[in-house]
Design an enzyme around this catalytic site. Structure first.
Site, short mmCIF file in Angstrom:
data_model
loop_
_atom_site.label_atom_id
_atom_site.label_comp_id
_atom_site.label_asym_id
_atom_site.label_seq_id
_atom_site.Cartn_x
_atom_site.Cartn_y
_atom_site.Cartn_z
N ASP A 150 -11.56 53.88 5.37
CA ASP A 150 -10.67 54.95 5.63
C ASP A 150 -9.99 54.65 6.94
O ASP A 150 -9.81 53.58 7.13
CB ASP A 150 -11.87 56.04 6.07
CG ASP A 150 -12.63 55.87 7.23
OD1 ASP A 150 -12.48 55.01 7.94
OD2 ASP A 150 -13.75 56.53 7.26
N SER A 151 -9.08 55.95 7.31
CA SER A 151 -8.21 55.43 8.40
C SER A 151 -9.13 54.81 9.71
O SER A 151 -8.46 54.10 10.49
CB SER A 151 -7.50 56.81 8.92
OG SER A 151 -8.33 57.77 9.31
#
Length: 140
Positions: free
Chosen positions: A94-95
């Site tokens: 994810d980020s």
């Protein structure tokens, strides 16, 4: 897009093809070359502007080191298939994971990645290419 011995050439809205009989040593140190031209002579074949970008892929050892760092940061098993074409999102990142990957790359390679550059990294190859560019700029 055409690919030859680690090089790619692309032109917007057009496909190009050509053959090279043997790799040439003259371009072995080439990192990236871009050029564009607008000429009336192209209008006869329907081209108003023609743009090329030639870029060479990062060294294999850089790609391998990035793969190892990505595996470590994402806690992937050693036998996980991580290649230059692997997308971080497809590996489950994810980020926040991507930020941690970039921080691991900065530490491992002794570089500093600007936020806008970090946002353009989607694959292992993107990261390796960026690293080699930053290392080259740092030593220049």
């Amino acid at each position: 897009m055409a690919s030859i011995a680690g090089m790619s050439i692309s032109a917007p809205s057009r496909s190009l093809s050509f053959q090279q009989s043997q790799p040439t040593k003259l371009i072995s140190s080439l990192k990236s070359v871009s050029f564009s031209t607008q000429r009336k002579s192209f209008s006869s074949v329907g081209l108003r502007s023609l743009c090329f970008r030639v870029s060479c892929a990062a060294k294999e050892d850089t790609v391998q080191k990035v793969c190892e760092i990505v595996k470590k940061q994402l806690a992937l098993p050693d036998d996980s298939a991580v290649t230059a074409a692997s997308k971080f999102t497809e590996l489950g990142a994810d980020s926040l994971d991507t930020v941690e990957i970039v921080m691991g790359l900065e530490e491992a390679f002794g570089i500093s990645v600007e936020e806008e550059n970090a946002q353009t990294i989607a694959t292992v190859q993107d990261a390796a290419d960026m690293i080699e560019k930053l290392v080259e700029n740092k030593s220049a």
